[in-house]
Write an enzyme that holds these catalytic residues in place. Structure first.
Site, mmCIF file in Angstrom:
data_model
loop_
_atom_site.group_PDB
_atom_site.id
_atom_site.type_symbol
_atom_site.label_atom_id
_atom_site.label_comp_id
_atom_site.label_asym_id
_atom_site.label_seq_id
_atom_site.Cartn_x
_atom_site.Cartn_y
_atom_site.Cartn_z
ATOM 1 N N ASN A 140 1.342 -1.092 0.603
ATOM 2 C CA ASN A 140 0.130 -0.280 -0.014
ATOM 3 C C ASN A 140 0.872 0.739 0.164
ATOM 4 O O ASN A 140 0.178 2.390 -0.184
ATOM 5 C CB ASN A 140 -0.843 0.141 1.524
ATOM 6 C CG ASN A 140 -2.063 -0.865 0.884
ATOM 7 O OD1 ASN A 140 -2.269 -2.375 0.567
ATOM 8 N ND2 ASN A 140 -2.568 -1.205 2.155
ATOM 9 N N PHE B 55 -3.288 4.748 11.882
ATOM 10 C CA PHE B 55 -4.213 4.222 10.715
ATOM 11 C C PHE B 55 -3.578 4.054 9.904
ATOM 12 O O PHE B 55 -3.015 5.205 9.239
ATOM 13 C CB PHE B 55 -5.557 4.120 10.720
ATOM 14 C CG PHE B 55 -6.179 3.506 12.190
ATOM 15 C CD1 PHE B 55 -6.514 2.334 12.155
ATOM 16 C CD2 PHE B 55 -6.158 4.428 12.743
ATOM 17 C CE1 PHE B 55 -6.764 1.282 13.358
ATOM 18 C CE2 PHE B 55 -7.406 3.823 14.348
ATOM 19 C CZ PHE B 55 -7.824 2.166 14.202
ATOM 20 N N GLU B 56 -3.285 2.968 8.766
ATOM 21 C CA GLU B 56 -2.728 3.359 7.243
ATOM 22 C C GLU B 56 -3.165 3.963 6.617
ATOM 23 O O GLU B 56 -2.738 4.526 5.431
ATOM 24 C CB GLU B 56 -2.451 1.978 6.700
ATOM 25 C CG GLU B 56 -3.420 1.622 6.276
ATOM 26 C CD GLU B 56 -2.964 -0.108 5.577
ATOM 27 O OE1 GLU B 56 -2.610 -0.973 6.257
ATOM 28 O OE2 GLU B 56 -3.312 0.499 4.324
ATOM 29 N N ALA B 57 -4.513 4.631 6.877
ATOM 30 C CA ALA B 57 -5.835 4.948 5.335
ATOM 31 C C ALA B 57 -5.483 6.709 6.222
ATOM 32 O O ALA B 57 -6.024 7.357 5.608
ATOM 33 C CB ALA B 57 -7.138 4.763 5.466
ATOM 34 N N GLY B 58 -4.732 7.078 7.685
ATOM 35 C CA GLY B 58 -4.583 8.068 7.447
ATOM 36 C C GLY B 58 -5.199 8.872 8.779
ATOM 37 O O GLY B 58 -4.803 10.004 9.329
#
Lengths: 339, 260
Positions: A140, B55-58
């Site tokens: 990702n 969290f990796e999405a922000g």
């Protein structure tokens, strides 16, 4: 004597979506207007004009979050073929597109799974039978840095992930010796999708888009992609954009189409507006266990309806949407998806 | 947490509690979905109220209200310090700000390398799994990586992985640095249904640290395709407390991860 940079390792995955930076600059100069053009159009028109067979496509949002589903359904309805998908946390969108036979190739950071909801039957079936080819692996983080390099107009960007793994071996990355530290460093190539799709809460007629909550990698992806389609919960006046210009996440000059589609992310989550429709996602995952079941889903929700508005009626209309709004705003608990 | 221990707990509850206790207050942890998320939320509501959850999405520094279904769920930036981007948080990890990465794992070797990509041949897979997701990034870039695995067996503790998706210690001491990964980081603890493991300082091979109540060394060894290093003295894992159990039920009331 010319000094050379030492290439230490090269991934053997297919290089997807890369252009010589000068070629891409020239393409941008010719094809992307810096003029203020009213880009409003229907979802049907946007797909007809900007999504072509064989395109390398990337979809904004993350997993089941803020995914432009109305465009995904329309691509299936217009039966686009041989799409090369950026499997950048691609979950429900890519699964449907694969299940409908629109995809022939995937570069995979995260695909064929639905996070906590389990593996995706349609995606797995397609890869395991050879119908869809995984052309390269990446992570990702690695993928969004490919878009960052694309957005910056540079050929690659150095990173410190991927090294030493099979993910690197099957990627399109390379490794060189960093001329400053002398240590090995990974280089991921720029990626320029032919087309990228986004769903946002607010956008004006020219394509200035605001995003509430996490941006995920939409900031980079929108600027790297050659064609950009935006669906928006509502189209707002340009004055509203100018009143709070710090909120513009995607600027008009990278956008090609603006479509007003309320609830356009359903069944995915729209931050502060509506939660995942677990019941609908479960229905897809259950039907997708067989080819016939998947077909049944598409007949019911895509080919069996004229447009997204009719689809919304079919999934429960305003009643469903206000319930999902309650859940999103923590005023109602998550309903049991099994029941 | 030694008072009021529970005598009636599920495996998921045990794993979540053991994992939660490994996390420290005022440190940053990068979290995946499922048990890692529940364990981190438990830590935030017990001994580590100021743990920085990323969290990796922000999502950065949220006060997670109820269990998020996705790492991009709006619950991951509820009452957060920032709702940011993947570039921002991955860069933070790459720059050295993130102490722990917390991952679920499907298959692992003795060096803590993971496979989440494929079973069988990569070109013609028997089972196609989702791929790296953010795992390769987290395992590469965070200081210490923690894994939770529900199902340790000869099929998941493997001598040789079919695909090395996410780096553990690669081939042993010094291998990560030689490959070009950031210096001084790597896998730290592995929690399975049988016990808690660390990695030997010299060889970086998997070493038993504690056994869960009722589990024997023989069981640990029998459920691994590779030899696990066994020290002379092995403590028993402390079971969940009544308080921890109650909080876990508040976090996951519908049993999405913990089970019904």
């Amino acid at each position: 004597m010319a000094k050379t940079i030492e290439i230490l390792a090269e991934g053997k995955g297919e290089l997807i979506g890369w252009h010589d930076p000068d070629d891409n600059r020239a393409w941008v100069r010719e094809h992307k207007s810096r003029g203020l053009i009213d880009k409003r159009m229907s979802v049907q028109q946007a797909v007809k004009r900007f999504v072509r067979d064989g395109d390398y496509m990337a979809i904004g949002g993350f997993g089941h979050v803020r995914v432009p589903m109305s465009i995904v359904y329309e691509i299936i309805r217009q039966q686009r073929r041989d799409l090369v998908m950026a499997g950048k946390t691609a979950v429900h969108d890519i699964d449907l597109l694969i299940g409908a036979g629109c995809v022939s190739k995937v570069e995979c950071a995260y695909s064929f799974g639905h996070e906590l909801r389990g593996l995706s039957p349609a995606g797995r079936r397609a890869v395991e039978s050879g119908q869809v080819k995984v052309a390269a692996e990446i992570s990702n983080g690695g993928y969004q840095w490919r878009f960052l390099a694309g957005m910056m107009g540079i050929p690659f960007i150095p990173t410190r992930n991927l090294a030493g793994t099979d993910t690197f071996e099957k990627s399109s990355a390379k490794q060189i010796r960093d001329p400053w530290s002398g240590k090995p460093v990974t280089l991921v190539p720029a990626a320029y999708p032919d087309v990228a799709l986004f769903h946002v809460p607010r956008c004006d007629q020219y394509g200035n888009a605001q995003i509430d909550g996490i941006l995920v990698e939409d900031f980079e992806l929108a600027r790297a992609a050659r064609r950009v389609i935006i669906t928006t919960e509502e189209i707002v006046d340009n004055d509203e954009i100018r009143r709070e210009p710090d909120r513009t996440a995607i600027p008009f000059y990278v956008v090609d189409a603006v479509c007003e589609v309320p609830y356009g992310a359903h069944p995915s989550l729209m931050p502060y507006q509506y939660y995942f429709d677990e019941k609908h996602i479960r229905e897809w995952l259950t039907l997708a266990k067989t080819v016939e079941g998947a077909q049944q889903y598409f007949e019911k929700y895509v080919f069996g309806v004229a447009d997204f508005e009719e689809y919304l009626e079919k999934v429960g209309g305003l009643r469903t949407m206000s319930q999902l709004k309650q859940v999103e705003n923590l005023r109602a608990p998550l309903p049991d998806s099994e029941s | 947490m030694s008072q009021s221990l529970s005598s009636n707990y599920s495996l998921s509850e045990l794993l979540a509690c053991v994992a939660s206790r490994l996390l420290e207050d005022n440190k940053a942890v990068f979290v995946g979905t499922g048990l890692p998320m529940i364990s981190t939320m438990l830590a935030q509501r017990t001994h580590a109220p100021n743990i920085l959850i990323i969290f990796e999405a922000g999502g950065i520094g949220p006060q997670v209200p109820v269990l998020p279904i996705s790492v991009g769920d709006s619950r991951t930036f509820y009452r957060a310090m920032a709702a940011s981007s993947m570039h921002d948080v991955m860069s933070a990890a790459q720059a050295g700000f993130v102490d722990y990465a917390f991952l679920g794992a499907a298959a692992m070797d003795t060096y803590g390398n993971l496979n989440t990509t494929v079973i069988g041949d990569w070109e013609q897979p028997k089972v196609r799994l989702p791929g790296s997701g953010g795992a390769n990034d987290l395992g590469s870039l965070c200081w210490r990586t923690l894994y939770i695995m529900r199902n340790q067996s000869q099929r998941t503790f493997m001598k040789k992985l079919e695909f090395l998706t996410t780096p553990g210690w690669l081939t042993g001491n010094g291998a990560r640095e030689a490959a070009g990964l950031p210096a001084g980081c790597g896998p730290y603890r592995v929690i399975t249904q049988l016990g808690v493991y660390g990695f030997d300082e010299q060889t970086k091979r998997l070493t038993l640290l504690s056994l869960h109540p009722g589990v024997t060394v023989d069981e640990v060894q029998a459920n691994s395709d590779f030899e696990i290093l066994i020290p002379d003295e092995i403590p028993v894992t402390e079971p969940p407390s009544i308080t921890e159990q109650r909080i876990l039920r508040e976090i996951d009331p519908t049993g999405l991860v913990l089970g019904k």
